[in-house]
Design an enzyme around this catalytic site. Structure first.
Site, PDB file in Angstrom:
ATOM      1  N   GLU A  81      -1.751  -2.500   7.247  1.00 39.12           N
ATOM      2  CA  GLU A  81      -1.952  -3.556   6.250  1.00 39.12           C
ATOM      3  C   GLU A  81      -1.699  -4.941   6.826  1.00 39.12           C
ATOM      4  OE1 GLU A  81      -0.161  -2.858   2.438  1.00 39.12           O
ATOM      5  OE2 GLU A  81      -0.599  -4.872   1.726  1.00 39.12           O
ATOM      6  N   LYS A 104       2.418   9.163   1.068  1.00 36.46           N
ATOM      7  CA  LYS A 104       2.392   8.021   1.994  1.00 36.46           C
ATOM      8  C   LYS A 104       3.777   7.394   2.037  1.00 36.46           C
ATOM      9  CE  LYS A 104       0.088   3.962   1.093  1.00 36.46           C
ATOM     10  NZ  LYS A 104       1.199   2.961   1.076  1.00 36.46           N
TER      11      LYS A 104
HETATM   12  O1  KIV Z   1       0.291   0.711  -3.035  1.00 36.09           O
HETATM   13  C1  KIV Z   1      -0.819   0.438  -2.557  1.00 36.09           C
HETATM   14  O2  KIV Z   1      -1.789   0.156  -3.262  1.00 36.09           O
HETATM   15  C2  KIV Z   1      -0.962   0.445  -1.105  1.00 36.09           C
HETATM   16  C3  KIV Z   1      -2.227  -0.082  -0.522  1.00 36.09           C
HETATM   17  C4  KIV Z   1      -2.231  -1.553  -0.604  1.00 36.09           C
HETATM   18  C5  KIV Z   1      -2.456   0.408   0.845  1.00 36.09           C
HETATM   19  O3  KIV Z   1      -0.065   0.836  -0.422  1.00 36.09           O
END
Ligand code: KIV
Length: 271
Positions: A189, A120
């Site tokens: 988010e 991600k």
């Molecule tokens: O790092 C994380 O936990 C996240 C979530 C809040 C989506 O990116």
């Protein structure tokens, strides 16, 4: 409804299928073997090894300090526990923003050393070269738009993002850019629910919301927040499913009393 029998192993293709069928996707964070095993056994579809580990595991104030080595350590522990869920790992701050080759090397380390399923990355058009280079190596990428905590020093605050027209317009454009680049999904988010719904309708890939209302294709929460292990963090979007901090403290206090009163161990608890 999606269930364990239908999907024996969750892949990015399964998530796409779920969006098409209108089945909501459930995602939670995990950073260690024991929790990841419980989540996987409970039937969670996606586990995010989030850089929120910087906050909830290491005690930092932001996600900025966590390193690639730290993320690989957490992700490896999670991978040893999981057999069904798709495991996505955050690329930490400073490992992908500047240079697409460095971004590729960072993603390759996560895939090779931790055995993760996907990465991600936070940001839109600014990071699209890095996104494309990673995708070209066959590594699945999920984007992250809206409140992107790695940019907290630019934002200055964790308030709702994209309430102004310009920022909302850019967010929609960024979502389309990430989709065109080949991302398999987008985390949204802390943005207005109406905007998250609009993005979800405009893109064909799944959107996963956190503080983005229920017009998205799935939801994600930080495990320690939803279990009530963290105590002071209470944004409006957070639903607490447990009050584990009280339960843990209560158990530890009972243990201390038992040790001091010599009621532990008893006759059956010794050799
Ligand atoms: O790092 C994380 O936990 C996240 C979530 C809040 C989506 O990116």
């Amino acid at each position: 409804m999606a269930n364990k029998e239908v999907y024996s192993k969750i892949t990015t293709h399964v998530l796409q299928e779920m969006k098409l069928k209108g089945e909501k996707i459930a995602m939670l964070t995990a950073y260690d073997f024991s929790m990841a095993r419980l989540l996987d056994e409970a039937g969670i579809e996606v586990i995010l090894v989030g850089d929120s580990a910087s906050n909830v595991m290491a005690g930092h104030k932001t996600t900025v300090p966590i390193t690639l080595n730290d993320m690989i350590y957490h992700a490896s522990s999670v991978m040893r526990a999981v057999s069904r869920a798709l495991v996505v790992v955050d690329l930490p701050f400073g490992t992908y923003q500047g240079d697409s080759l460095e971004a590729l090397h960072s993603a390759i380390r996560i895939m090779k050393e931790a055995g993760a399923n996907a990465v991600k990355m936070e940001g839109g058009i600014e990071i699209v070269d890095s996104v494309k280079r990673i995708l070209s190596a066959g590594i699945p990428v999920i984007g992250h738009l809206g409140l992107t905590p790695q940019s907290i020093h630019k934002f200055g605050t964790y308030v709702v993002r994209a309430t102004e027209e310009n920022e909302a317009k850019k967010l929609v454009e960024d979502a389309l850019v990430l989709e065109k680049a080949g991302c398999f999904g987008i985390v949204l988010e802390k943005i207005p629910a109406k905007l998250a719904t609009e993005v979800t309708q405009k893109v064909k890939i799944p959107t996963i919301g956190i503080g983005a209302g229920n017009g998205v294709d799935g939801q994600v929460l930080v495990l320690h927040d939803m279990l009530g292990i963290t105590q002071k963090f209470s944004p409006r979007f957070l639903r607490r499913y447990h009050n584990l901090s009280e339960e843990i403290k209560g158990s530890v206090q009972t243990y201390i009393e038992d040790v001091k009163s010599v009621s532990f161990p008893n006759d059956r608890e010794q050799y």
